[in-house]
Write a protein that holds these residues in place. Structure first.
Motif, PDB file in Angstrom:
ATOM      1  N   GLN A 193      27.227  50.350   5.255  1.00 14.91           N
ATOM      2  CA  GLN A 193      28.277  49.768   5.561  1.00 14.91           C
ATOM      3  C   GLN A 193      29.578  50.284   4.839  1.00 14.91           C
ATOM      4  OE1 GLN A 193      28.561  45.673   4.345  1.00 14.91           O
ATOM      5  NE2 GLN A 193      29.927  44.946   5.797  1.00 14.91           N
ATOM      6  N   ARG A 194      29.559  50.310   3.557  1.00 14.41           N
ATOM      7  CA  ARG A 194      30.336  51.215   2.612  1.00 14.41           C
ATOM      8  C   ARG A 194      30.875  52.595   3.358  1.00 14.41           C
ATOM      9  NH1 ARG A 194      28.378  49.439  -1.565  1.00 14.41           N
ATOM     10  NH2 ARG A 194      26.965  51.148  -1.798  1.00 14.41           N
ATOM     11  N   ASP A 195      29.981  53.269   3.848  1.00 13.37           N
ATOM     12  CA  ASP A 195      30.468  54.676   4.239  1.00 13.37           C
ATOM     13  C   ASP A 195      31.139  54.473   5.687  1.00 13.37           C
ATOM     14  OD1 ASP A 195      28.948  55.712   2.329  1.00 13.37           O
ATOM     15  OD2 ASP A 195      27.308  56.404   3.396  1.00 13.37           O
ATOM     16  N   GLY A 196      30.694  53.424   6.472  1.00 11.55           N
ATOM     17  CA  GLY A 196      31.440  53.131   7.738  1.00 11.55           C
ATOM     18  C   GLY A 196      32.846  52.656   7.626  1.00 11.55           C
ATOM     19  N   ILE A 197      33.058  51.916   6.640  1.00 12.73           N
ATOM     20  CA  ILE A 197      34.416  51.633   6.321  1.00 12.73           C
ATOM     21  C   ILE A 197      35.317  52.386   5.766  1.00 12.73           C
ATOM     22  CG2 ILE A 197      35.616  49.981   4.748  1.00 12.73           C
ATOM     23  CD1 ILE A 197      33.394  47.668   4.821  1.00 12.73           C
ATOM     24  N   GLU A 198      34.641  53.287   4.897  1.00 11.42           N
ATOM     25  CA  GLU A 198      35.520  54.553   4.345  1.00 11.42           C
ATOM     26  C   GLU A 198      35.914  55.362   5.538  1.00 11.42           C
ATOM     27  OE1 GLU A 198      36.876  54.952   1.311  1.00 11.42           O
ATOM     28  OE2 GLU A 198      35.982  53.036   0.803  1.00 11.42           O
ATOM     29  N   GLN A 199      35.028  55.677   6.269  1.00  8.39           N
ATOM     30  CA  GLN A 199      35.319  56.529   7.441  1.00  8.39           C
ATOM     31  C   GLN A 199      36.402  55.786   8.522  1.00  8.39           C
ATOM     32  OE1 GLN A 199      34.232  59.901   8.267  1.00  8.39           O
ATOM     33  NE2 GLN A 199      36.028  59.565   9.488  1.00  8.39           N
ATOM     34  N   ALA A 200      36.229  54.380   8.753  1.00 10.94           N
ATOM     35  CA  ALA A 200      37.124  53.830   9.571  1.00 10.94           C
ATOM     36  C   ALA A 200      38.642  53.830   8.866  1.00 10.94           C
ATOM     37  CB  ALA A 200      36.664  52.396   9.834  1.00 10.94           C
ATOM     38  N   LYS A 201      38.731  53.762   7.272  1.00 11.36           N
ATOM     39  CA  LYS A 201      40.008  53.824   6.721  1.00 11.36           C
ATOM     40  C   LYS A 201      40.363  55.257   7.100  1.00 11.36           C
ATOM     41  CE  LYS A 201      39.046  50.307   3.259  1.00 11.36           C
ATOM     42  NZ  LYS A 201      38.859  50.002   1.669  1.00 11.36           N
ATOM     43  N   ARG A 202      39.669  56.185   6.910  1.00 13.10           N
ATOM     44  CA  ARG A 202      40.254  57.658   7.127  1.00 13.10           C
ATOM     45  C   ARG A 202      40.618  57.971   8.165  1.00 13.10           C
ATOM     46  NH1 ARG A 202      35.697  58.724   3.721  1.00 13.10           N
ATOM     47  NH2 ARG A 202      34.401  59.245   5.414  1.00 13.10           N
ATOM     48  N   ASP A 203      40.055  57.127   9.299  1.00  7.99           N
ATOM     49  CA  ASP A 203      40.680  57.399  10.683  1.00  7.99           C
ATOM     50  C   ASP A 203      41.703  56.459  10.993  1.00  7.99           C
ATOM     51  OD1 ASP A 203      38.363  59.148  10.756  1.00  7.99           O
ATOM     52  OD2 ASP A 203      37.073  57.799  12.021  1.00  7.99           O
ATOM     53  N   GLY A 204      41.935  55.582   9.973  1.00 10.30           N
ATOM     54  CA  GLY A 204      43.175  54.466  10.318  1.00 10.30           C
ATOM     55  C   GLY A 204      42.718  53.311  11.328  1.00 10.30           C
ATOM     56  N   VAL A 205      41.562  53.133  11.451  1.00  7.54           N
ATOM     57  CA  VAL A 205      41.129  52.246  12.324  1.00  7.54           C
ATOM     58  C   VAL A 205      40.643  50.777  11.860  1.00  7.54           C
ATOM     59  CG1 VAL A 205      41.046  53.724  14.492  1.00  7.54           C
ATOM     60  CG2 VAL A 205      38.911  53.120  12.809  1.00  7.54           C
ATOM     61  N   TYR A 206      40.542  50.841  10.498  1.00  8.73           N
ATOM     62  CA  TYR A 206      39.996  49.737   9.640  1.00  8.73           C
ATOM     63  C   TYR A 206      40.960  48.768   9.522  1.00  8.73           C
ATOM     64  CZ  TYR A 206      37.671  47.107   6.076  1.00  8.73           C
ATOM     65  OH  TYR A 206      36.924  45.850   5.645  1.00  8.73           O
ATOM     66  N   LYS A 207      40.430  47.536  10.068  1.00  8.37           N
ATOM     67  CA  LYS A 207      41.212  46.047  10.224  1.00  8.37           C
ATOM     68  C   LYS A 207      40.816  45.007   9.156  1.00  8.37           C
ATOM     69  CE  LYS A 207      42.944  46.936  14.919  1.00  8.37           C
ATOM     70  NZ  LYS A 207      42.802  48.434  15.055  1.00  8.37           N
ATOM     71  N   GLY A 208      39.741  45.223   8.475  1.00 12.26           N
ATOM     72  CA  GLY A 208      39.017  44.390   7.570  1.00 12.26           C
ATOM     73  C   GLY A 208      37.923  43.554   8.331  1.00 12.26           C
ATOM     74  N   GLY A 209      37.618  42.690   7.800  1.00 12.29           N
ATOM     75  CA  GLY A 209      36.450  41.906   8.004  1.00 12.29           C
ATOM     76  C   GLY A 209      36.812  40.860   8.614  1.00 12.29           C
ATOM     77  N   LYS A 210      35.909  40.441   9.692  1.00  7.34           N
ATOM     78  CA  LYS A 210      36.336  39.154  10.574  1.00  7.34           C
ATOM     79  C   LYS A 210      36.765  37.917   9.508  1.00  7.34           C
ATOM     80  CE  LYS A 210      34.134  35.925  13.630  1.00  7.34           C
ATOM     81  NZ  LYS A 210      32.944  35.856  14.356  1.00  7.34           N
ATOM     82  N   GLN A 211      37.823  37.213   9.612  1.00  2.20           N
ATOM     83  CA  GLN A 211      37.871  36.087   9.178  1.00  2.20           C
ATOM     84  C   GLN A 211      37.226  34.801   9.539  1.00  2.20           C
ATOM     85  OE1 GLN A 211      42.111  35.114   8.391  1.00  2.20           O
ATOM     86  NE2 GLN A 211      42.511  36.920   6.933  1.00  2.20           N
ATOM     87  N   ARG A 212      36.492  34.267   8.447  1.00  2.00           N
ATOM     88  CA  ARG A 212      35.447  33.246   8.886  1.00  2.00           C
ATOM     89  C   ARG A 212      36.124  31.846   8.646  1.00  2.00           C
ATOM     90  NH1 ARG A 212      31.677  37.123   7.726  1.00  2.00           N
ATOM     91  NH2 ARG A 212      30.432  37.624   9.272  1.00  2.00           N
ATOM     92  N   ILE A 213      37.166  31.830   7.825  1.00  2.00           N
ATOM     93  CA  ILE A 213      37.841  30.534   7.153  1.00  2.00           C
ATOM     94  C   ILE A 213      39.114  30.611   7.499  1.00  2.00           C
ATOM     95  CG2 ILE A 213      38.451  29.193   5.341  1.00  2.00           C
ATOM     96  CD1 ILE A 213      36.073  30.877   3.962  1.00  2.00           C
TER      97      ILE A 213
END
Length: 186
Positions: free
Chosen positions: A125-145
């Protein structure tokens, strides 16, 4: 001798129905369930209720070992607590019970595998988030609250404990949301 089922999922958007059906089919007279992380025992009130309720000869039944816990030490401590009460633990998939010595060995190994699997999941998960950040597509986790609801309840005079109950989260999450909204750091 009672068979007591325990079902758990990690998040509120996950479904407990499959576990509940399996526990009913196994003849569990009482089934307690909750939607909370298995990473630790914190906040697992239904599990605490089951442990308090166990009597000599009773059997705690879970569908898989990771429903009981994701940390080997936690799982082994839970099994130990059950044994101190004269109760047994049975895992349905794979079918293992603490009624025999071999069951203890298998559950210890399965607990270690569950903990290792959790570490691998977090690492991927951490690797995937880092890759998404590098690709500029990371939007953060789904807000549940609903953060707006938390702040409006506070503005209406509700306290953090009451807000947590109404929104369905922990009091610490309420504090974090309010601090973030007010521009403070915890």
């Amino acid at each position: 001798m009672a068979r007591i089922g325990y079902a758990r999922v990690s998040t509120t958007d996950q479904d407990l129905e499959t576990q509940l059906a399996k526990l009913k089919a196994e003849g569990c007279e009482v089934i307690r369930s909750e939607k909370v992380s298995g990473g630790s025992r914190d906040g697992r009130t239904e599990l605490a209720t089951v442990l308090d309720f166990l009597r000599p000869g009773d059997e705690l039944v879970v569908t898989r070992l990771d429903r009981l816990g994701r940390d080997t030490r936690d799982v082994l401590n839970l099994i130990y607590e059950c044994e101190q009460k004269g109760a047994f633990v049975t895992v349905l998939d794979p079918h293992v019970s603490t009624r025999g010595e071999m069951g203890h060995i298998v559950l210890t190994v399965l607990g270690m595998v569950a903990q290792m699997e959790r570490r691998f999941i977090k690492e991927r998960q951490r690797d995937g988030i880092e890759q998404a950040k590098r690709d500029g597509v990371y939007k953060g986790g789904k807000q549940r609250i609903d953060r707006g609801k938390v702040t409006s309840l506070r503005d209406e005079g509700q306290g953090p404990s009451q807000i947590a109950k109404l929104v369905g989260c922990s009091r610490m999450q309420v504090y974090r949301i309010l601090a973030e909204h007010d521009g403070q750091r915890l």
